[in-house]
Structures are given as C-alpha cells and as structure tokens.
Motif scaffolding. Structure first.
Motif, PDB file in Angstrom:
ATOM      1  N   GLY A 145       8.324 -10.433  -0.223  1.00 55.95           N
ATOM      2  CA  GLY A 145       8.594 -10.024  -1.600  1.00 55.95           C
ATOM      3  C   GLY A 145       8.831  -8.520  -1.683  1.00 55.95           C
ATOM      4  O   GLY A 145       8.988  -7.839  -0.664  1.00 55.95           O
ATOM      5  N   ASP A 146       8.831  -7.988  -2.911  1.00 55.00           N
ATOM      6  CA  ASP A 146       9.029  -6.541  -3.078  1.00 55.00           C
ATOM      7  C   ASP A 146       7.800  -5.764  -2.625  1.00 55.00           C
ATOM      8  O   ASP A 146       7.909  -4.667  -2.085  1.00 55.00           O
ATOM      9  N   ILE A 147       6.625  -6.336  -2.882  1.00 54.34           N
ATOM     10  CA  ILE A 147       5.365  -5.666  -2.528  1.00 54.34           C
ATOM     11  C   ILE A 147       4.377  -6.730  -2.034  1.00 54.34           C
ATOM     12  O   ILE A 147       4.350  -7.851  -2.562  1.00 54.34           O
ATOM     13  N   GLY A 148       3.583  -6.370  -1.044  1.00 49.97           N
ATOM     14  CA  GLY A 148       2.497  -7.243  -0.588  1.00 49.97           C
ATOM     15  C   GLY A 148       1.162  -6.558  -0.860  1.00 49.97           C
ATOM     16  O   GLY A 148       1.028  -5.358  -0.623  1.00 49.97           O
ATOM     17  N   CYS A 149       0.203  -7.312  -1.389  1.00 52.44           N
ATOM     18  CA  CYS A 149      -1.090  -6.718  -1.745  1.00 52.44           C
ATOM     19  C   CYS A 149      -2.203  -7.386  -0.938  1.00 52.44           C
ATOM     20  O   CYS A 149      -2.332  -8.616  -0.976  1.00 52.44           O
ATOM     21  N   PHE A 150      -2.979  -6.567  -0.256  1.00 57.89           N
ATOM     22  CA  PHE A 150      -4.015  -7.079   0.641  1.00 57.89           C
ATOM     23  C   PHE A 150      -5.391  -6.561   0.221  1.00 57.89           C
ATOM     24  O   PHE A 150      -5.516  -5.448  -0.299  1.00 57.89           O
ATOM     25  N   SER A 151      -6.397  -7.373   0.518  1.00 61.46           N
ATOM     26  CA  SER A 151      -7.786  -6.979   0.267  1.00 61.46           C
ATOM     27  C   SER A 151      -8.514  -6.872   1.604  1.00 61.46           C
ATOM     28  O   SER A 151      -8.281  -7.688   2.498  1.00 61.46           O
ATOM     29  N   PHE A 152      -9.384  -5.881   1.708  1.00 66.57           N
ATOM     30  CA  PHE A 152     -10.239  -5.775   2.900  1.00 66.57           C
ATOM     31  C   PHE A 152     -11.689  -6.073   2.558  1.00 66.57           C
ATOM     32  O   PHE A 152     -12.615  -5.615   3.232  1.00 66.57           O
ATOM     33  N   TYR A 153     -11.903  -6.824   1.494  1.00 66.72           N
ATOM     34  CA  TYR A 153     -13.249  -7.295   1.116  1.00 66.72           C
ATOM     35  C   TYR A 153     -13.887  -7.935   2.361  1.00 66.72           C
ATOM     36  O   TYR A 153     -13.187  -8.557   3.175  1.00 66.72           O
ATOM     37  N   PRO A 154     -15.207  -7.776   2.539  1.00 68.18           N
ATOM     38  CA  PRO A 154     -15.826  -8.168   3.809  1.00 68.18           C
ATOM     39  C   PRO A 154     -15.590  -9.594   4.314  1.00 68.18           C
ATOM     40  O   PRO A 154     -15.704  -9.833   5.517  1.00 68.18           O
ATOM     41  N   THR A 155     -15.262 -10.540   3.424  1.00 68.95           N
ATOM     42  CA  THR A 155     -15.036 -11.905   3.924  1.00 68.95           C
ATOM     43  C   THR A 155     -13.559 -12.200   4.239  1.00 68.95           C
ATOM     44  O   THR A 155     -13.224 -13.326   4.607  1.00 68.95           O
ATOM     45  N   LYS A 156     -12.708 -11.192   4.101  1.00 66.38           N
ATOM     46  CA  LYS A 156     -11.287 -11.439   4.372  1.00 66.38           C
ATOM     47  C   LYS A 156     -11.020 -11.432   5.879  1.00 66.38           C
ATOM     48  O   LYS A 156     -11.845 -10.999   6.667  1.00 66.38           O
ATOM     49  N   ASN A 157      -9.833 -11.872   6.271  1.00 64.29           N
ATOM     50  CA  ASN A 157      -9.526 -11.974   7.713  1.00 64.29           C
ATOM     51  C   ASN A 157      -9.583 -10.608   8.392  1.00 64.29           C
ATOM     52  O   ASN A 157     -10.091 -10.488   9.504  1.00 64.29           O
TER      53      ASN A 157
ATOM     54  N   ALA B 265      -1.296  -1.855  -0.182  1.00 71.46           N
ATOM     55  CA  ALA B 265      -0.068  -2.446  -0.723  1.00 71.46           C
ATOM     56  C   ALA B 265       1.086  -2.065   0.195  1.00 71.46           C
ATOM     57  O   ALA B 265       1.201  -0.902   0.593  1.00 71.46           O
ATOM     58  N   THR B 266       1.929  -3.045   0.539  1.00 73.90           N
ATOM     59  CA  THR B 266       2.998  -2.811   1.505  1.00 73.90           C
ATOM     60  C   THR B 266       4.353  -3.014   0.850  1.00 73.90           C
ATOM     61  O   THR B 266       4.511  -3.859  -0.043  1.00 73.90           O
ATOM     62  N   THR B 267       5.340  -2.252   1.317  1.00 72.68           N
ATOM     63  CA  THR B 267       6.692  -2.394   0.764  1.00 72.68           C
ATOM     64  C   THR B 267       7.714  -1.766   1.712  1.00 72.68           C
ATOM     65  O   THR B 267       7.372  -0.876   2.500  1.00 72.68           O
ATOM     66  N   ASN B 268       8.957  -2.216   1.596  1.00 72.13           N
ATOM     67  CA  ASN B 268      10.046  -1.566   2.332  1.00 72.13           C
ATOM     68  C   ASN B 268      10.775  -0.555   1.453  1.00 72.13           C
ATOM     69  O   ASN B 268      11.712   0.087   1.905  1.00 72.13           O
ATOM     70  N   ASN B 269      10.345  -0.447   0.205  1.00 71.91           N
ATOM     71  CA  ASN B 269      11.049   0.405  -0.750  1.00 71.91           C
ATOM     72  C   ASN B 269      10.309   1.749  -0.890  1.00 71.91           C
ATOM     73  O   ASN B 269       9.191   1.807  -1.411  1.00 71.91           O
ATOM     74  N   PRO B 270      10.950   2.858  -0.449  1.00 69.92           N
ATOM     75  CA  PRO B 270      10.248   4.160  -0.471  1.00 69.92           C
ATOM     76  C   PRO B 270       9.871   4.616  -1.879  1.00 69.92           C
ATOM     77  O   PRO B 270       8.834   5.248  -2.070  1.00 69.92           O
ATOM     78  N   GLU B 271      10.708   4.290  -2.866  1.00 76.76           N
ATOM     79  CA  GLU B 271      10.385   4.727  -4.240  1.00 76.76           C
ATOM     80  C   GLU B 271       9.172   3.984  -4.783  1.00 76.76           C
ATOM     81  O   GLU B 271       8.314   4.577  -5.450  1.00 76.76           O
ATOM     82  N   ILE B 272       9.104   2.699  -4.486  1.00 78.11           N
ATOM     83  CA  ILE B 272       7.948   1.925  -4.945  1.00 78.11           C
ATOM     84  C   ILE B 272       6.682   2.461  -4.270  1.00 78.11           C
ATOM     85  O   ILE B 272       5.645   2.653  -4.919  1.00 78.11           O
ATOM     86  N   ALA B 273       6.777   2.744  -2.979  1.00 82.54           N
ATOM     87  CA  ALA B 273       5.612   3.278  -2.254  1.00 82.54           C
ATOM     88  C   ALA B 273       5.174   4.600  -2.870  1.00 82.54           C
ATOM     89  O   ALA B 273       3.973   4.828  -3.110  1.00 82.54           O
ATOM     90  N   ALA B 274       6.147   5.465  -3.166  1.00 78.75           N
ATOM     91  CA  ALA B 274       5.818   6.781  -3.740  1.00 78.75           C
ATOM     92  C   ALA B 274       5.148   6.617  -5.099  1.00 78.75           C
ATOM     93  O   ALA B 274       4.154   7.292  -5.409  1.00 78.75           O
ATOM     94  N   GLN B 275       5.657   5.694  -5.901  1.00 77.92           N
ATOM     95  CA  GLN B 275       5.068   5.459  -7.229  1.00 77.92           C
ATOM     96  C   GLN B 275       3.633   4.942  -7.111  1.00 77.92           C
ATOM     97  O   GLN B 275       2.749   5.348  -7.866  1.00 77.92           O
ATOM     98  N   MET B 276       3.420   4.044  -6.164  1.00 85.28           N
ATOM     99  CA  MET B 276       2.059   3.499  -6.001  1.00 85.28           C
ATOM    100  C   MET B 276       1.100   4.618  -5.599  1.00 85.28           C
ATOM    101  O   MET B 276      -0.021   4.689  -6.091  1.00 85.28           O
ATOM    102  N   ARG B 277       1.570   5.513  -4.725  1.00 81.90           N
ATOM    103  CA  ARG B 277       0.709   6.635  -4.303  1.00 81.90           C
ATOM    104  C   ARG B 277       0.373   7.555  -5.478  1.00 81.90           C
ATOM    105  O   ARG B 277      -0.760   8.013  -5.620  1.00 81.90           O
ATOM    106  N   ILE B 278       1.360   7.784  -6.302  1.00 79.39           N
ATOM    107  CA  ILE B 278       1.135   8.676  -7.456  1.00 79.39           C
ATOM    108  C   ILE B 278       0.106   8.060  -8.401  1.00 79.39           C
ATOM    109  O   ILE B 278      -0.859   8.718  -8.806  1.00 79.39           O
TER     110      ILE B 278
END
Ligand SMILES: Cc1ncc(COP(=O)(O)O)c(C=O)c1O
Length: 384
Positions: free
Chosen positions: A176-188, A198-211
């Motif tokens: 998809g456009d963005i992937g969202c992951f959790s590192f909660y202790p019971t996750k893989n 949060a993962t993405t191939n889109n640099p603008e989306i990544a920059a916005q998420m960081r901001i």
C-alpha cells in the motif's frame, strides 16, 4: 501439569540476554537516550528488511497509523474504510484525526476484510482503506489494491500483527501507500516496551510523518503543523536491532508450530482450524481456531476456555466484541446484525498458545486438554 501461557516473553529474552544487555548498556554509556544512530540505523535496517525506501519510527503502532493518516491529510469530513474485527487502535487512529471509520464485514476464512464488500462502502468522502493483516495473515492485497486504484483511494496497511508476512511474494507494509507496524512486546518483532514504525516508498509522505511525529516542526522551534511527540526510544531501537536479526528464524518457528497444531487438531469435530490463502505467507502472530458449534451449545467457546484455564492452559479471545458494536462507536449508528461474519467470529474465536519457543510437548498438552474439554462439555458426541 505444567502451566502454559499464551505467550512467554522471558524465554526469548533468555536466548538473547547477552546481546540485548550489551546493546542496552551501550546506549546507557553513550548518554544519547533520544534519537541518535541507534534509531536511524534501526530505521534503515527495518526498511532494508522489508525492501522499502523509508521507515519512520515512532512511539507505537497506534501512532504509526495516526501519522500515516495525518501525512495523507485525512481529517474531518473524510471516511476511511476498515474492518470491524481488529484491535481498537485501527479505528481509534481514524477517529483521532477527526475522520469517520466505516466498517465492512470480514471474510469467514481469513478473518480479514472481505474485498467483495469494499466497493459498496465507498462514498465521495472515502479517502483511504486500512486493511489489517490479522493474526499474521495478509489480507488479499491484489484485489484490495485494484479496488483502491480504481477509486483513487490511499491504502494504509495495518501490519501490527504481521511483521515479515508476505502477500504474493511482497512483504506486507510495502504494498500500500504506507505500512504501519507495532513493536508491542507480544508482536513478532517486539520491543521491551512500546514502539512502532511507518514505512513508505514516497519521500514526501515520509517527510510529513516525521514532521507530525516531531511536534510539527521543520526546524528547531519552527512549527508548521500541529504535531505530537512520538519517538522510538534509543534503548528500544538498540534492542530491536538485535531482534531483527532473529525475526525470520522466529517466524519460521511460529510457522512450524502452526503446521504441528494443524496436524494434531486435524479432523477434530467442533472446531475449525485457521486457513491460509495460497498467495499468503502468514507469520502466525496468533493461532486462532473457531469453536464453531454455537448453535448446538451457545457459549461453548467460553466454557472450553474456562476449562482449559483450569487445566493450566491460558487461551485468549481476540476479539470478543467487534468494533461496530463498541460503546465508543455508538454514534456511528451501527447495530447488531450489520456485520454477521465478524459477529460470529467474535463468538467463536479462540487463540491457542503461540510463541516461537513453545515446545512440542507443550503443544501436545494443549491439544490433549482441548480434546478433553470438548468431551467434557458433552458436546463432543453431538458434534461428531
Ligand atoms: C491490529 C493492530 N493495530 C494496531 C495496534 C496498535 O499497536 P500499539 O499497541 O503498538 O499501539 C495493534 C497492537 O496492539 C494491533 O494488533
């Protein structure tokens, strides 16, 4: 009889105690407790593991979803389609940005969003779809992406329970456009505390998420938008770097355990085993069966769960009440009967103990106990 927990985090820790200890001490001695190379290195390693350009770490899987929605400028007046059979965080993030969660029913085989219901739920206000790769199994991303593209909708994958899972050879969180992951202790892939990415191939989306994750600032003390404080701690990033190297092995172990459960429980009347679609590679965050004889014995699942508990085996129910029936979403106007497949699943699901270090002997104990319970609730005969 030994007690068997649904998940035992101490066993994994004991296996990597020295590496984790060194990683944590390095951070403590460095004096760099926020940000730094521990965090940036982990982001790069995680992106490389998935095969995606960018990864933006944050405080939790819930925050990852929130950041994704904010970066896509989704807010008041918008609708986002998702599943009612998930952890509340998926819908919570939609509501948190001011948008409206719109639910569609699930597929009875996989517990994931039923793609056949998507198109009917799309309106002029719909901006995105959030499929959840529940229990470790990817949703049908081929068909979902077709519907999304045809309707110009964003896709945010909720990968909280599926780190390392694949759909048609592609890792979830890269489709998809963005992937969202959790590192909660019971996750893989799990932190020793909270964490998310949060993962993405889109640099603008990544920059916005960081901001947005960094108080809405583009530069120190210059704030463009209303942001939040959402960081992955350096200590957690260092621990996650250690654990990332083991993730594939642990996921393989989960898969082996799932295959063993499958063999041991095959043809047992009164229960239905999880099914994996041919294009899906599940990472088995949960091994969830259905106790599918409610009409003959209502609440049988709960009785079995209680009896297993008395035999020292703790099982879990993910999730006992679908989101459209939760008090918090009453104002959305859904009613009992709106999503019958999700409602039925909520009555039938039972997650058996599942973690990479679970032994074969323990699994056998779970299976024998389950068989005994089915007999004991006197439904066994009527089911077979
Ligand atoms: C499907 C799903 N989405 C989102 C989340 C939220 O993740 P976190 O607990 O890290 O906020 C979770 C985890 O609990 C989850 O299972």
């Amino acid at each position: 009889m030994n007690k068997i927990p649904p998940v035992d985090l101490t066993r994994q820790y004991k296996l990597i105690r020295e590496e984790v200890g060194t990683a944590v001490l390095d951070i403590l001695y460095s004096g760099r407790y926020i940000g730094g190379t521990a965090v940036t290195d982990f982001e790069q390693q995680f992106a490389a593991y998935l095969g995606v350009d960018r990864a933006v770490s944050c405080n939790s899987g819930t925050d990852a979803l929130y950041l994704a929605l904010r970066a896509l400028k989704i807010g008041a007046g918008d609708e986002v389609i998702t599943t009612p059979f998930t952890f509340i965080a998926t819908a919570e993030a939609i509501a948190a940005v001011g948008a409206k969660p719109v639910f569609v029913d699930i597929d009875p085989q996989t517990f994931n969003l039923d793609i056949n219901h998507l198109t009917a739920a799309i309106t002029k206000q719909t901006k995105a779809i959030i499929p959840v790769h529940l229990f470790g199994q990817p949703a049908n991303m081929t068909e979902l992406m077709q519907v999304a593209k045809a309707n110009h909708l964003f896709v945010i994958e909720d990968c909280a329970q599926a780190t390392g899972a694949e759909w048609a050879g592609a890792k979830v969180g890269t489709i998809g456009d963005i992937g969202c992951f959790s590192f909660y202790p019971t996750k893989n892939l799990a932190a020793c505390g909270d964490g998310g990415i949060a993962t993405t191939n889109n640099p603008e989306i990544a920059a916005q998420m960081r901001i947005v994750a960094d108080h809405g600032r583009s530069d120190r003390y210059y704030h463009q938008v209303n942001g939040i404080n959402s960081r992955l701690d350096s200590i957690q990033a260092a621990i996650l770097q250690v654990k990332l190297a083991y993730l594939d092995r642990w996921n393989q172990q989960r898969n082996q355990l799932a295959q063993q459960y499958q063999k041991l429980l095959e043809n047992l009347p009164g229960i239905k085993l999880p099914q994996v679609l041919p294009a899906a590679k599940s990472v088995w965050n949960q091994y969830t069966i259905r106790v599918n004889c409610q009409e003959k014995s209502p609440k049988l699942r709960d009785k079995i769960r209680q009896q297993l508990g008395e035999l020292g085996i703790t099982t879990m129910v993910y999730y006992p009440l679908p989101l459209h029936l939760q008090p918090v979403y009453q104002q959305l106007g859904y009613q009992q009967g709106n999503f019958p497949i999700a409602e039925q699943a909520a009555n039938e699901v039972l997650s058996l103990p599942m973690f990479p270090e679970l032994s074969f002997a323990e699994q056998q104990q779970v299976v024998y106990a389950l068989k005994d319970c089915l007999v004991e609730v006197k439904s066994y005969a009527s089911l077979s």
